[in-house]
Design a protein around this motif. Sequence first.
Motif, PDB file in Angstrom:
ATOM      1  N   MET A   1       4.101  -1.007   4.214  1.00 29.54           N
ATOM      2  CA  MET A   1       3.560   0.114   3.449  1.00 29.54           C
ATOM      3  C   MET A   1       4.680   1.049   3.002  1.00 29.54           C
ATOM      4  SD  MET A   1       0.083   1.012   5.603  1.00 29.54           S
ATOM      5  CE  MET A   1      -1.056  -0.312   6.045  1.00 29.54           C
TER       6      MET A   1
ATOM      7  N   PRO B   1       3.907  -0.156   9.336  1.00 31.50           N
ATOM      8  CA  PRO B   1       3.015   0.961   9.673  1.00 31.50           C
ATOM      9  C   PRO B   1       2.938   1.088  11.197  1.00 31.50           C
ATOM     10  CG  PRO B   1       1.715  -0.965   9.114  1.00 31.50           C
ATOM     11  CD  PRO B   1       3.152  -1.347   8.886  1.00 31.50           C
TER      12      PRO B   1
ATOM     13  N   VAL C   1       1.107   4.970   0.838  1.00 32.80           N
ATOM     14  CA  VAL C   1       0.414   5.903   1.736  1.00 32.80           C
ATOM     15  C   VAL C   1       0.511   7.324   1.182  1.00 32.80           C
ATOM     16  CG1 VAL C   1       0.227   6.778   4.091  1.00 32.80           C
ATOM     17  CG2 VAL C   1       0.976   4.422   3.694  1.00 32.80           C
ATOM     18  N   ASP C   2      -0.564   7.752   0.554  1.00 28.79           N
ATOM     19  CA  ASP C   2      -0.622   9.108  -0.002  1.00 28.79           C
ATOM     20  C   ASP C   2      -2.015   9.660   0.242  1.00 28.79           C
ATOM     21  OD1 ASP C   2       0.022  11.446  -1.421  1.00 28.79           O
ATOM     22  OD2 ASP C   2      -0.830  10.597  -3.260  1.00 28.79           O
TER      23      ASP C   2
ATOM     24  N   GLY D   1       1.487  10.607   6.942  1.00 28.78           N
ATOM     25  CA  GLY D   1       2.657   9.907   6.410  1.00 28.78           C
ATOM     26  C   GLY D   1       3.926  10.229   7.162  1.00 28.78           C
TER      27      GLY D   1
ATOM     28  N   PHE E   1       5.898   4.794   2.404  1.00 31.96           N
ATOM     29  CA  PHE E   1       5.657   6.181   2.792  1.00 31.96           C
ATOM     30  C   PHE E   1       6.540   7.082   1.929  1.00 31.96           C
ATOM     31  CE2 PHE E   1       4.633   3.550   6.424  1.00 31.96           C
ATOM     32  CZ  PHE E   1       3.454   4.112   6.904  1.00 31.96           C
TER      33      PHE E   1
ATOM     34  N   TYR F   1       0.844  -1.200   0.000  1.00 30.06           N
ATOM     35  CA  TYR F   1       0.000   0.000   0.000  1.00 30.06           C
ATOM     36  C   TYR F   1       0.877   1.246   0.000  1.00 30.06           C
ATOM     37  CZ  TYR F   1      -3.432   3.485   1.491  1.00 30.06           C
ATOM     38  OH  TYR F   1      -4.228   4.603   1.567  1.00 30.06           O
TER      39      TYR F   1
ATOM     40  N   PHE G   1      -0.365   8.642  10.818  1.00 25.73           N
ATOM     41  CA  PHE G   1      -0.438   7.762   9.648  1.00 25.73           C
ATOM     42  C   PHE G   1      -0.979   8.509   8.431  1.00 25.73           C
ATOM     43  CE2 PHE G   1      -2.893   4.827   6.968  1.00 25.73           C
ATOM     44  CZ  PHE G   1      -1.883   3.958   6.583  1.00 25.73           C
TER      45      PHE G   1
ATOM     46  N   TRP H   1       7.001   7.018  10.529  1.00 24.32           N
ATOM     47  CA  TRP H   1       6.842   5.683   9.949  1.00 24.32           C
ATOM     48  C   TRP H   1       7.753   4.676  10.651  1.00 24.32           C
ATOM     49  CZ3 TRP H   1       8.126  10.069   6.980  1.00 24.32           C
ATOM     50  CH2 TRP H   1       9.498  10.311   6.904  1.00 24.32           C
TER      51      TRP H   1
END
Length: 294
Positions: free
Chosen positions: A159, A191, A5-6, A146, A161, A3, A143, A149
């Motif tokens: 994930m 995460p 993360v944005d 972002g 970042f 995933y 989270f 981390w």
Amino acid sequence: MHYFVDIDPVAFSIGPVAVHWYGIMYLIAFAAFWFLGERRRRLGRLPVGPTAFSDLAFYGMIGVIVGGRVGYMLFYDTVSLIAHPLSLFRIWEGGMSFHGGLLGVLVAMWLWARRNGLHFFDVIDFVAPLVPIGLGMGRLGNFIGGELWGRHADVSWGMIFPRAIETAGHSIEQLKAMAAAGQLDHEARHPSQLYQMALEGFVLFCVLYAVSMKPRRRYLVSGLFALLYGLFRFAVEFVREPDQQLGYLAWGWLTMGQVLSLPLVVLGLVLILMSRRAPILSPRIVEDPPKDAR
């Protein structure tokens, strides 16, 4: 595929005013503190009226904000504080410390307890179960933003970042495409914010709230809070990336978060032992007198 993360840090905008997710997390935390605290006050878990409880909530809010910021600058960014003392007030740049916030709340609760003639630890036992929701919301805010981390991880739920990557001039859209193609799998991280949300938020809240709603001895709830938070934070630090300006303090794994958590573990054990000889607290409901009787 890991995933990416944005998440837009802005939840919504009203004209020129942008409402950030992190601010919403703070509002949820304070609202939960107020709602659950007032509910427990009405059940007699703190022998004061609604006006005094409102003051308690205000004291706690100031303690969190001031203590959190001062603690971050003292514990994690002392160099900047010494070089630029006014950086202490640049809260828009981010930087809040739980341990500093905890100290701020303790000072605020001591002042409030003294003003209202209550035992300090009766107040802390009342407040402790209300804190984990704020901790959980804060980690969710981390989270979404972002930030904070975890370390690199070879796990399926790792994930990516983007703020943790040396972008080499790539745009966010290019990084997304690279992640979709599997070219950034080596950048996958734990995460750790979600780990902390689950442990420091959900688990800690469930344990403390359940214990606090039963007849219990003074110091017990406070002791459980300090012990469990200290253990949870110490454990998660093993998969959380240390602050860049500090790195590891010793042995290639010890972090500032772990150093600051050890005293909490010790304090928690001491308070739990003290509770064995402390009185059992009985609920006592108090309400504000009518206005015409004041």
